[in-house]
Design a protein around this motif. Structure first.
Motif, PDB file in Angstrom:
ATOM      1  N   GLY A 121      -2.729  -2.258  15.537  1.00  0.00           N
ATOM      2  CA  GLY A 121      -0.989  -2.821  15.663  1.00  0.00           C
ATOM      3  C   GLY A 121      -1.960  -4.299  15.135  1.00  0.00           C
ATOM      4  O   GLY A 121      -3.604  -4.289  15.587  1.00  0.00           O
ATOM      5  N   LEU A 122      -1.265  -4.822  14.427  1.00  0.00           N
ATOM      6  CA  LEU A 122      -1.590  -5.820  13.691  1.00  0.00           C
ATOM      7  C   LEU A 122      -1.139  -7.668  15.501  1.00  0.00           C
ATOM      8  O   LEU A 122      -1.870  -8.079  15.724  1.00  0.00           O
ATOM      9  CB  LEU A 122       0.132  -6.040  12.555  1.00  0.00           C
ATOM     10  N   THR A 123      -0.287  -7.185  15.917  1.00  0.00           N
ATOM     11  CA  THR A 123       0.310  -8.168  16.868  1.00  0.00           C
ATOM     12  C   THR A 123       0.218  -8.046  18.878  1.00  0.00           C
ATOM     13  O   THR A 123      -0.235  -6.201  18.713  1.00  0.00           O
ATOM     14  CB  THR A 123       1.940  -8.578  16.801  1.00  0.00           C
ATOM     15  N   PRO A 124      -0.030  -8.587  19.422  1.00  0.00           N
ATOM     16  CA  PRO A 124      -0.277  -8.447  20.408  1.00  0.00           C
ATOM     17  C   PRO A 124       0.430  -7.070  21.354  1.00  0.00           C
ATOM     18  O   PRO A 124      -0.266  -6.007  21.916  1.00  0.00           O
ATOM     19  CB  PRO A 124       0.160  -9.224  21.664  1.00  0.00           C
ATOM     20  N   GLU A 125       2.449  -7.116  21.259  1.00  0.00           N
ATOM     21  CA  GLU A 125       3.377  -6.150  21.584  1.00  0.00           C
ATOM     22  C   GLU A 125       2.810  -4.861  21.479  1.00  0.00           C
ATOM     23  O   GLU A 125       2.774  -3.506  22.155  1.00  0.00           O
ATOM     24  CB  GLU A 125       4.675  -6.694  21.374  1.00  0.00           C
ATOM     25  N   VAL A 126       2.184  -4.662  20.028  1.00  0.00           N
ATOM     26  CA  VAL A 126       1.802  -3.347  19.762  1.00  0.00           C
ATOM     27  C   VAL A 126       0.284  -2.490  20.153  1.00  0.00           C
ATOM     28  O   VAL A 126      -0.402  -2.976  19.182  1.00  0.00           O
ATOM     29  CB  VAL A 126       1.926  -2.975  18.203  1.00  0.00           C
ATOM     30  N   GLU A 127       0.760  -2.303  21.359  1.00  0.00           N
ATOM     31  CA  GLU A 127      -1.017  -1.944  22.204  1.00  0.00           C
ATOM     32  C   GLU A 127      -1.200  -1.313  21.897  1.00  0.00           C
ATOM     33  O   GLU A 127      -0.366   0.764  21.304  1.00  0.00           O
ATOM     34  CB  GLU A 127       0.055  -1.977  23.784  1.00  0.00           C
ATOM     35  N   VAL A 128      -2.382  -1.005  21.364  1.00  0.00           N
ATOM     36  CA  VAL A 128      -3.064   0.419  21.733  1.00  0.00           C
ATOM     37  C   VAL A 128      -2.611   1.926  22.845  1.00  0.00           C
ATOM     38  O   VAL A 128      -1.782   1.096  23.764  1.00  0.00           O
ATOM     39  CB  VAL A 128      -4.556   0.689  22.328  1.00  0.00           C
ATOM     40  N   THR A 243       3.657  -5.282  12.011  1.00  0.00           N
ATOM     41  CA  THR A 243       3.571  -4.539  13.401  1.00  0.00           C
ATOM     42  C   THR A 243       2.350  -4.426  13.315  1.00  0.00           C
ATOM     43  O   THR A 243       1.036  -3.507  14.353  1.00  0.00           O
ATOM     44  CB  THR A 243       4.803  -3.320  13.877  1.00  0.00           C
ATOM     45  N   ASN A 244       1.889  -3.610  12.154  1.00  0.00           N
ATOM     46  CA  ASN A 244       1.300  -3.023  12.153  1.00  0.00           C
ATOM     47  C   ASN A 244       0.123  -2.088  11.168  1.00  0.00           C
ATOM     48  O   ASN A 244       0.919  -2.308   9.137  1.00  0.00           O
ATOM     49  CB  ASN A 244       0.924  -0.764  12.769  1.00  0.00           C
ATOM     50  N   MET A 266       4.594   8.931  11.362  1.00  0.00           N
ATOM     51  CA  MET A 266       4.874   8.974  12.744  1.00  0.00           C
ATOM     52  C   MET A 266       2.910   7.726  12.740  1.00  0.00           C
ATOM     53  O   MET A 266       2.619   8.036  12.898  1.00  0.00           O
ATOM     54  CB  MET A 266       4.738   9.696  13.936  1.00  0.00           C
ATOM     55  N   ASN A 267       3.474   6.826  13.828  1.00  0.00           N
ATOM     56  CA  ASN A 267       1.633   6.561  13.532  1.00  0.00           C
ATOM     57  C   ASN A 267       0.991   6.273  15.208  1.00  0.00           C
ATOM     58  O   ASN A 267       1.925   5.422  15.977  1.00  0.00           O
ATOM     59  CB  ASN A 267       1.362   4.652  13.367  1.00  0.00           C
ATOM     60  N   ALA A 268      -0.258   6.912  15.750  1.00  0.00           N
ATOM     61  CA  ALA A 268      -1.182   6.380  17.068  1.00  0.00           C
ATOM     62  C   ALA A 268      -1.742   5.231  16.580  1.00  0.00           C
ATOM     63  O   ALA A 268      -2.726   5.211  16.228  1.00  0.00           O
ATOM     64  CB  ALA A 268      -1.715   7.475  16.602  1.00  0.00           C
ATOM     65  N   ILE A 269      -0.992   3.923  17.720  1.00  0.00           N
ATOM     66  CA  ILE A 269      -1.878   2.773  17.493  1.00  0.00           C
ATOM     67  C   ILE A 269      -3.021   2.857  18.306  1.00  0.00           C
ATOM     68  O   ILE A 269      -3.490   3.340  19.498  1.00  0.00           O
ATOM     69  CB  ILE A 269      -0.997   1.825  18.022  1.00  0.00           C
ATOM     70  N   VAL A 270      -3.950   3.062  18.178  1.00  0.00           N
ATOM     71  CA  VAL A 270      -5.885   3.145  18.372  1.00  0.00           C
ATOM     72  C   VAL A 270      -6.077   2.070  18.160  1.00  0.00           C
ATOM     73  O   VAL A 270      -7.477   2.112  18.873  1.00  0.00           O
ATOM     74  CB  VAL A 270      -6.459   4.305  17.672  1.00  0.00           C
ATOM     75  N   ALA A 271      -6.326   0.394  17.549  1.00  0.00           N
ATOM     76  CA  ALA A 271      -6.968  -0.329  17.309  1.00  0.00           C
ATOM     77  C   ALA A 271      -5.855  -1.202  17.887  1.00  0.00           C
ATOM     78  O   ALA A 271      -4.577  -1.261  17.246  1.00  0.00           O
ATOM     79  CB  ALA A 271      -7.406  -0.591  15.918  1.00  0.00           C
ATOM     80  N   ASN A 272      -6.154  -3.145  18.067  1.00  0.00           N
ATOM     81  CA  ASN A 272      -5.106  -4.013  17.933  1.00  0.00           C
ATOM     82  C   ASN A 272      -5.871  -5.431  17.720  1.00  0.00           C
ATOM     83  O   ASN A 272      -6.909  -5.441  18.655  1.00  0.00           O
ATOM     84  CB  ASN A 272      -5.079  -3.836  19.524  1.00  0.00           C
ATOM     85  N   ARG A 273      -5.253  -5.461  16.618  1.00  0.00           N
ATOM     86  CA  ARG A 273      -6.436  -6.590  15.534  1.00  0.00           C
ATOM     87  C   ARG A 273      -5.871  -7.788  16.269  1.00  0.00           C
ATOM     88  O   ARG A 273      -7.022  -8.641  16.308  1.00  0.00           O
ATOM     89  CB  ARG A 273      -5.471  -6.553  14.524  1.00  0.00           C
ATOM     90  N   ALA A 274      -5.061  -8.193  16.895  1.00  0.00           N
ATOM     91  CA  ALA A 274      -4.492  -9.175  17.341  1.00  0.00           C
ATOM     92  C   ALA A 274      -5.750  -9.620  19.260  1.00  0.00           C
ATOM     93  O   ALA A 274      -6.618 -10.695  19.127  1.00  0.00           O
ATOM     94  CB  ALA A 274      -3.260 -10.027  18.401  1.00  0.00           C
ATOM     95  N   SER A 275      -6.032  -8.286  19.700  1.00  0.00           N
ATOM     96  CA  SER A 275      -6.644  -8.439  20.735  1.00  0.00           C
ATOM     97  C   SER A 275      -8.266  -8.102  20.886  1.00  0.00           C
ATOM     98  O   SER A 275      -9.042  -8.110  21.415  1.00  0.00           O
ATOM     99  CB  SER A 275      -6.200  -7.479  21.827  1.00  0.00           C
ATOM    100  N   GLY A 276      -8.590  -7.887  19.334  1.00  0.00           N
ATOM    101  CA  GLY A 276     -10.062  -6.815  19.155  1.00  0.00           C
ATOM    102  C   GLY A 276     -10.049  -5.499  20.126  1.00  0.00           C
ATOM    103  O   GLY A 276     -10.869  -5.716  20.395  1.00  0.00           O
TER     104      GLY A 276
END
Ligand code: R1P
Ligand code: URA
Length: 299
Positions: A121-128, A243-244, A266-276
């Motif tokens: 995820g690129l932005t905070p809302e796209v949470e892991v 978003t990702n 279909m993406n399983a968000i495993v990382a969030n780049r904004a929150s690290g």
């Protein structure tokens, strides 16, 4: 007289199977799930009612069977857009080329191709641990640029707006933008009856050729553009934002449209780049996305 495709172009094994995928036409289902990791194939097929055949050559592993009576093939693509070129050309050949005559069939078949992959995820809302369906892919790879007749496939206005905003370095690539298949997007989106934990996000996905530098990650090697991810985060097109990031979606959307197939990512968000942050249980999230996707496909 129809054109005969040479042995060096349509490569078949002595058993009459397509070279990289090592599959015969009869072994492929009309609905295909692609995963990056060959070990993820069994994570999908363990939910099948039956498995009728298995194949593996290099990173391309296939299980074909049925799920709630629907015939499905799950195939691993390995990592990256270059493999998508191989997988999509060979999937298309399996249904649209007569292997005996080495000729394109008169009646063409459209496949449904659904990626179940991981993404950052690129932005905070796209949470892991969230699920995200890609409504559009921005391709920073160059696979599609080798093919003709992409004019009707690309959203040029979108790509130009991305190039202008990011002041994209032309030495990297020529960014392109391709929309998801609308019918699969509708079919795979969550409905009001879905449980809260299964609510999918929708977003715009960047596909690039690498995981580190090309996705703005720094370990030891410094980046030419340290502000890459900041530029991606601040980009807007008609109020929509990126978003990702991952490594297959845009190429899949491009190749599917070029060859007359339908694709959705279909993406399983495993990382969030904004929150690290990185998911504490990525296999569980991937498994939940697999179950969600299988249920939606079979509805
Ligand atoms: C990188 O780790 C890989 O993970 C993502 C990227 O697109 C890339 O292929 O997808 P998969 O988990 O499906 O491989
Ligand atoms: N896959 C990618 O390509 N990027 C991420 O950040 C996570 C998974």
């Amino acid at each position: 007289m129809r054109h005969t495709i040479k042995q060096s172009e349509l490569i078949l094994t002595p058993e009459g199977k397509i070279y990289h995928l090592d599959l015969a036409p009869s072994q492929l289902a009309p609905t295909i799930i692609t995963v990056g990791d060959p070990d993820r194939v069994k994570m999908v097929s363990k939910y099948f009612d039956t498995i009728e055949c298995t194949a593996q050559h290099r990173e391309f592993k296939t299980h074909t069977g049925t799920y709630r009576g629907k015939r499905i093939s799950v195939i691993s693509t390995g990592i990256g857009p270059d493999n998508i070129d191989i997988v999509f050309n060979e999937l298309d050949a399996l249904v649209n080329i007569d292997f005996e005559k080495r000729q394109i069939k008169k009646k063409l078949t459209s496949l449904d191709i659904i990626r179940i992959g991981t993404s950052g995820g690129l932005t905070p809302e796209v949470e892991v641990d969230r699920f995200l369906i890609s409504t559009l892919g921005i391709g920073l790879d160059n696979v599609m640029h080798y093919y003709d007749k992409t004019d009707k496939i690309f959203n040029r206005d979108f790509a130009q707006s991305f190039i202008d905003h990011t002041q994209w370095n032309p030495d990297n690539s020529v960014p392109y933008a391709v929309e998801a298949d609308k019918s699969l997007l509708k079919k795979l989106s969550s409905s009001t009856t879905d449980g809260e934990e299964q609510k999918t996000l929708q977003g715009i996905t960047i596909t690039n050729v690498g995981f580190y530098g090309p996705q703005g990650r720094v370990l030891r090697a410094k980046l030419k553009d340290e502000n890459l991810n900041e530029k991606l985060s601040s980009f807007r097109y008609k109020k929509k934002r990126i978003t990702n990031l991952e490594m297959e979606t845009a190429t899949m959307y491009g190749m599917a449209k070029l060859l007359g197939h339908r694709a959705i990512s279909m993406n399983a968000i495993v990382a969030n780049r904004a929150s690290g942050t990185f998911s504490e249980n990525a296999p569980r999230t991937i498994d939940a996305l697999i179950q969600y996707t299988l249920r939606k496909i079979s509805e």
